[in-house]
Design a protein around this motif. Structure first.
Motif, PDB file in Angstrom:
ATOM      1  N   THR A 131      18.395  -4.279   0.930  1.00  0.00           N
ATOM      2  CA  THR A 131      18.522  -5.682   0.547  1.00  0.00           C
ATOM      3  C   THR A 131      19.980  -6.009   0.262  1.00  0.00           C
ATOM      4  OG1 THR A 131      16.322  -5.555  -0.446  1.00  0.00           O
ATOM      5  CG2 THR A 131      17.695  -7.452  -1.054  1.00  0.00           C
ATOM      6  N   GLU A 132      20.580  -6.785   1.129  1.00  0.00           N
ATOM      7  CA  GLU A 132      22.028  -7.032   1.039  1.00  0.00           C
ATOM      8  C   GLU A 132      22.433  -7.653  -0.288  1.00  0.00           C
ATOM      9  OE1 GLU A 132      25.580  -9.093   3.723  1.00  0.00           O
ATOM     10  OE2 GLU A 132      23.501  -9.042   4.446  1.00  0.00           O
ATOM     11  N   ARG A 159       3.896   6.407  -0.406  1.00  0.00           N
ATOM     12  CA  ARG A 159       5.018   6.007   0.443  1.00  0.00           C
ATOM     13  C   ARG A 159       5.127   4.487   0.449  1.00  0.00           C
ATOM     14  NH1 ARG A 159       3.425   7.269   5.722  1.00  0.00           N
ATOM     15  NH2 ARG A 159       3.263   5.051   6.220  1.00  0.00           N
ATOM     16  N   ILE A 160       6.351   3.982   0.298  1.00  0.00           N
ATOM     17  CA  ILE A 160       6.599   2.545   0.371  1.00  0.00           C
ATOM     18  C   ILE A 160       7.498   2.282   1.574  1.00  0.00           C
ATOM     19  CG2 ILE A 160       7.621   0.546  -0.774  1.00  0.00           C
ATOM     20  CD1 ILE A 160       6.680   1.646  -3.417  1.00  0.00           C
ATOM     21  N   ASP A 161       6.974   1.543   2.520  1.00  0.00           N
ATOM     22  CA  ASP A 161       7.679   1.312   3.784  1.00  0.00           C
ATOM     23  C   ASP A 161       8.660   0.146   3.690  1.00  0.00           C
ATOM     24  OD1 ASP A 161       6.194   3.375   4.848  1.00  0.00           O
ATOM     25  OD2 ASP A 161       4.681   2.060   5.750  1.00  0.00           O
ATOM     26  N   ASP A 162       9.509   0.063   4.719  1.00  0.00           N
ATOM     27  CA  ASP A 162      10.523  -0.997   4.811  1.00  0.00           C
ATOM     28  C   ASP A 162      11.455  -0.963   3.612  1.00  0.00           C
ATOM     29  OD1 ASP A 162       9.435  -2.000   7.255  1.00  0.00           O
ATOM     30  OD2 ASP A 162       7.890  -3.027   6.081  1.00  0.00           O
ATOM     31  N   SER A 163      11.861   0.219   3.240  1.00  0.00           N
ATOM     32  CA  SER A 163      12.733   0.392   2.083  1.00  0.00           C
ATOM     33  C   SER A 163      13.696   1.530   2.327  1.00  0.00           C
ATOM     34  CB  SER A 163      11.899   0.684   0.825  1.00  0.00           C
ATOM     35  OG  SER A 163      12.737   0.895  -0.299  1.00  0.00           O
ATOM     36  N   PHE A 164      14.878   1.399   1.750  1.00  0.00           N
ATOM     37  CA  PHE A 164      15.815   2.509   1.692  1.00  0.00           C
ATOM     38  C   PHE A 164      15.647   3.208   0.341  1.00  0.00           C
ATOM     39  CE2 PHE A 164      19.046   0.457   4.865  1.00  0.00           C
ATOM     40  CZ  PHE A 164      18.124   0.599   5.886  1.00  0.00           C
ATOM     41  N   HIS A 165      16.667   3.911  -0.105  1.00  0.00           N
ATOM     42  CA  HIS A 165      16.579   4.782  -1.272  1.00  0.00           C
ATOM     43  C   HIS A 165      16.248   4.033  -2.570  1.00  0.00           C
ATOM     44  CE1 HIS A 165      17.427   8.309  -3.668  1.00  0.00           C
ATOM     45  NE2 HIS A 165      18.489   7.776  -4.236  1.00  0.00           N
ATOM     46  N   PHE A 166      16.802   2.854  -2.765  1.00  0.00           N
ATOM     47  CA  PHE A 166      16.559   2.090  -3.994  1.00  0.00           C
ATOM     48  C   PHE A 166      15.306   1.230  -3.803  1.00  0.00           C
ATOM     49  CE2 PHE A 166      20.801   3.470  -4.775  1.00  0.00           C
ATOM     50  CZ  PHE A 166      21.014   3.401  -6.146  1.00  0.00           C
TER      51      PHE A 166
END
Length: 302
Positions: free
Chosen positions: A197-198, A274-281
């Motif tokens: 999320t930018e 698992r939570i998809d559409d996510s990076f590390h944070f």
């Protein structure tokens, strides 16, 4: 693959900045007499929940979750010394996670907080796991967010602590030697693969810039050589492991599932989410899904 070099990016790029340590603590924070590793912000009322942020991170990463959770729970938001503007500890002998886990155990004991839920992200996940393994009577339930019991498995599934030490030594040395301009340039690239999320990225960058370089370098080194898998059998609390997946990782989701399930197979009572559409944070990239995962974790029967 992208997942395997996550730790390298996190340790070398995000945290190699040579900014001076900020010798102040946040207003309203509570400390444990006689120790210097943590400060704690307490909010809300109800069952106790301890929130531990990750490497060079601020307790503010939990803000969205806390806005809801503090209505029904008493939150203990940990800030680790040397991270995000809190003065670094002294006399650590090069470790960060282990003394932080001990400091949290001391804090819980001093405040007579019994068997709280403990949630830790990244390095905070390793701290939470240390707390649950080394002080099993003090943890009621455990959530580990996007963290492994041995981070160097991201480099090599056959990694050992001894085998990783030369690389860890080299990375710590490089982190401390990096020129400021190089560190600043690499931070933006690192955050781009840690936070999807930018709009959430600037706060993570700022926390890294306000972190003590030596503390961050030592913590990265410690993560790379600390294998907690032999201690998993000592954990008594039911555990939930939440982890991220995104198609940009370049591997099937089943491969990521297997990495986490294999790493934690020594835990006796563990669930995986698992939570998809996510990076590390995850708490920044998928706040609603993460909040639902936390709610389910807190409501689940042991």
């Amino acid at each position: 693959m992208r997942l395997r070099h996550l730790l390298a990016i996190l340790g070398v790029s995000l945290s190699a900045s040579r900014f001076p340590a900020i010798a102040n603590t946040a207003v309203g924070q509570d400390t444990v007499p006689g120790q210097q590793w943590i400060s704690v912000t307490v909010e809300g009322s109800g069952p106790d929940v301890v929130l531990i942020p990750g490497l060079a991170s601020s307790p503010k990463v939990w803000d969205t979750l806390a806005a809801t959770l503090a209505k029904t729970h008493r939150l203990h938001r940990i800030q680790i010394a040397g991270f995000a503007g809190l003065a670094p500890a002294t006399g650590s002998a090069g470790t960060v996670a282990a003394p932080t886990a001990q400091a949290i155990a001391d804090y819980l004991r001093s405040k007579d907080i019994r068997t709280p839920a403990v949630i830790g992200h990244s390095l905070g996940g390793e701290v939470a796991l240390m707390l649950a393994a080394r002080h099993p009577e003090q943890v009621g339930r455990l959530m580990i967010v996007d963290a492994l019991p041995f981070y160097s498995l991201l480099f090599d599934p056959l990694a050992t602590s001894a085998g990783m030490r030369p690389r860890a030594d080299m990375i710590r040395k490089a982190m401390l030697a990096a020129p400021r301009e190089q560190a600043e340039a690499s931070q933006a690239a690192a955050i781009a693969v840690l936070v999807k999320t930018e709009a959430a990225r600037p706060a993570v960058v700022q926390a890294g810039r306000q972190s003590d370089p030596l503390t961050v370098a030592n913590a990265t080194h410690e993560l790379m050589i600390t294998d907690l898998r032999p201690e998993l059998a000592q954990v008594k609390a039911p555990a939930t492991v939440v982890y991220a997946y995104d198609t940009t990782f370049g591997i099937p989701p089943a491969t990521v599932d297997a990495i986490y399930e294999n790493a934690y197979r020594g835990l006796r009572n563990v669930r995986f989410k698992r939570i998809d559409d996510s990076f590390h944070f995850i708490m920044l990239d998928q706040p609603e899904n993460f909040e639902r995962a936390v709610a389910g974790f807190l409501a689940a029967q042991p």
